[in-house]
Design an enzyme around this catalytic site. Structure first.
Site, PDB file in Angstrom:
ATOM      1  N   ASN A 127       0.857  -1.174   0.000  1.00  0.00           N
ATOM      2  CA  ASN A 127       0.000   0.000   0.000  1.00  0.00           C
ATOM      3  C   ASN A 127       0.899   1.232   0.000  1.00  0.00           C
ATOM      4  O   ASN A 127       2.129   1.122   0.044  1.00  0.00           O
ATOM      5  CB  ASN A 127      -0.979  -0.008   1.174  1.00  0.00           C
ATOM      6  CG  ASN A 127      -0.283  -0.061   2.533  1.00  0.00           C
ATOM      7  OD1 ASN A 127       0.789   0.514   2.723  1.00  0.00           O
ATOM      8  ND2 ASN A 127      -0.894  -0.764   3.480  1.00  0.00           N
ATOM      9  N   ASP A 129      -5.873  -8.381   1.307  1.00  0.00           N
ATOM     10  CA  ASP A 129      -5.886  -9.831   1.083  1.00  0.00           C
ATOM     11  C   ASP A 129      -6.772 -10.182  -0.110  1.00  0.00           C
ATOM     12  O   ASP A 129      -6.438 -11.060  -0.911  1.00  0.00           O
ATOM     13  CB  ASP A 129      -6.406 -10.554   2.329  1.00  0.00           C
ATOM     14  CG  ASP A 129      -5.512 -10.357   3.545  1.00  0.00           C
ATOM     15  OD1 ASP A 129      -4.309 -10.107   3.353  1.00  0.00           O
ATOM     16  OD2 ASP A 129      -6.023 -10.451   4.677  1.00  0.00           O
TER      17      ASP A 129
END
Length: 491
Positions: free
Chosen positions: A207, A276
């Site tokens: 991220n 995920d």
């Protein structure tokens, strides 16, 4: 319009069930305590949570595996857990979901567990039970050997690193090297400050905050941080870098280019597990041969599903297919389905609480009587499936000169009608086997039938459905149209 929609739908509704992904990393148990807050404690300035219920769900690398299984594929999970009650709970949850768990149970570490106290949609407190240091050399050797043994049957590998000690630099490099020897894509979800241990992977999926730490560039300087990310690609021998940008979407960085794919607008309740879901969707897509630029928009849609939920909840194949329905309904090609794909679509409709109507026929030379039947049938429920006889089946029923129009053309014409949600071709003399596979809520036939003569009437009633007879439109039939066309033209 999503690029390559037809291929994507084939993957979701059928082909992903043939894909096998290995997930290696830090497995966890996510436990939730749900309750109501009505007052502040007199003992300290903290809220009192009155517990209503508890739940638990696999987390970390285990949640990646849960997402892969939820999307219809096979997942084998590798990691460590303790010889404790939490480890037993984790094994039970994974087995129930259909994850092939190869977790090594060790005495030296407890099962990593995160317990969250929730009130409504608000997280009040999180308690972490863990020991994030490394494991013994023997334990690493056993883990890597287990992964290598399973690699020949795999189509992709995900390294899910939550910095709990499983993915050491040696473990990462050995797994990546062996995966590359097998021609397998390797996707990494990183939590380390340095990405060097992931050298040689297909892609790393940080991220923005993780990329900021790895590059040393402030996250607020978006253009600079993405430029620094591109510079990492040749140094780490990556194919590309895939960066999640929260509400801004996902950026695909190559050494000389970058492209950002916007996020799907969605009300966000909880971002837990969104990463995920993204890496699970990307792994299945790359394993299926999709280009990353085609896979990322799909991963954005998948992430939009899970952030609308509270807690660590994996996506399902039906949820992902449902999000694509608005695009499906605009293309006739996407309504003509095999039985396998149709089963998945019916599951998606039913997951949304929609009822399914079924009718069937030859539908050779479509006329106003057919249109009226189909529109009336659609009013009997939320979704209409039309089963049509194959060309060979029509010949057996109507004679050697029929059908006038081939099965594919008949299917596409029907699929173009707004009243029709799916068309499936069957080769049998009757559609009974098709009905039993789909279990419609309503069977519709024209007025030249009675309930007693409708194929599948007894069966549909046995599962709580019903039969509806629609009056025919007088004066219209395919036989009459053919006879009219064949009649000589009088001077």
């Amino acid at each position: 319009m999503m690029k390559d929609l037809h291929r994507i739908l084939q993957l979701i509704e059928d082909n992903w069930r043939k894909i096998h992904v290995l997930v290696v990393g830090d497995v966890m148990l996510d436990r939730f305590v749900w309750g109501d807050v009505e007052r502040i404690s007199p003992e300290a300035p903290v809220p009192i949570v009155r517990v209503v219920h508890r739940s638990e769900q696999p987390g970390g690398a285990a949640n990646v595996a849960m997402n892969i299984v939820g999307l219809g594929a096979k997942a084998s999970l590798f990691g460590f857990c303790g010889k404790d009650a939490d480890g037993e709970s984790l094994h039970t949850c994974l087995a129930k979901a259909g994850v092939d768990a190869h977790m090594l149970r060790v005495e030296s570490h407890p099962t990593t567990t995160k317990q969250r106290v929730m009130s409504g949609r608000q997280q009040m407190l999180r308690l972490d039970m863990e020991r994030p240091d490394g494991y013994s050399g023997e334990e690493y050797e056993e883990l890597i050997a287990s992964v290598e043994e399973t690699m020949p049957s795999a189509d992709a590998i995900v390294l899910s690193d939550y910095a709990k000690g499983v993915l050491s630099e040696e473990a990462c490099q050995r797994i990546i090297q062996r995966a590359r020897e097998h021609g397998l894509p390797v996707l990494v979800d990183p939590k380390q400050r340095s990405f060097t241990r992931y050298r040689g992977a297909t892609t790393i999926c940080p991220n923005l905050s993780e990329l900021s730490v790895a590059t040393g560039v402030a996250a607020k300087e978006l253009s600079s941080i993405l430029e620094a990310g591109r510079g990492m690609i040749p140094k780490l021998a990556l194919d590309f870098l895939t960066v999640t940008l929260s509400e801004k979407g996902i950026a695909v960085l190559r050494e000389d280019t970058q492209r950002t794919f916007p996020a799907v607008a969605q009300q966000v309740f909880d971002v837990s597990g969104a990463g995920d879901t993204v890496i699970a969707t990307l792994a299945l897509s790359l394993a299926s041969g999709l280009e990353i630029e085609t896979a990322v928009p799909l991963a954005n849609i998948a992430a939009g599903v899970v952030v609308s939920k509270v807690g660590t909840v994996p996506i399902t194949r039906e949820e992902l297919a449902t999000r694509l329905m608005p695009e499906i309904e605009l293309q006739a090609e996407e309504k003509v389905l095999t039985l396998n794909r149709l089963r998945t679509r019916v599951s998606a409709w039913r997951a949304n609480g929609q009822s399914v109507v079924f009718t069937n026929g030859c539908f050779d030379l479509l006329h106003i009587g057919h249109i009226t039947l189909l529109e009336d049938a659609r009013r009997q429920g939320d979704r209409l499936i039309v089963g049509i006889n194959s060309d060979q089946s029509v010949r057996e029923l109507k004679g050697p000169t029929r059908p006038m129009v081939g099965e594919r053309e008949r299917a596409y014409v029907l699929a173009a009608l707004a009243a029709v949600d799916a068309v499936v071709i069957f080769a049998e003399a009757t559609p009974l086997a098709l009905m039993e596979a789909l279990r419609p809520d309503v069977i519709v036939k024209g007025g030249d039938y009675s309930e007693e003569t409708v194929v599948g009437a007894k069966e549909v009633r046995s599962w709580g459905g019903r039969v509806k007879i629609i009056p025919t439109v007088e004066g219209f039939s395919t036989t009459r149209l053919i006879a009219k066309a064949a009649a000589p033209v009088l001077p």
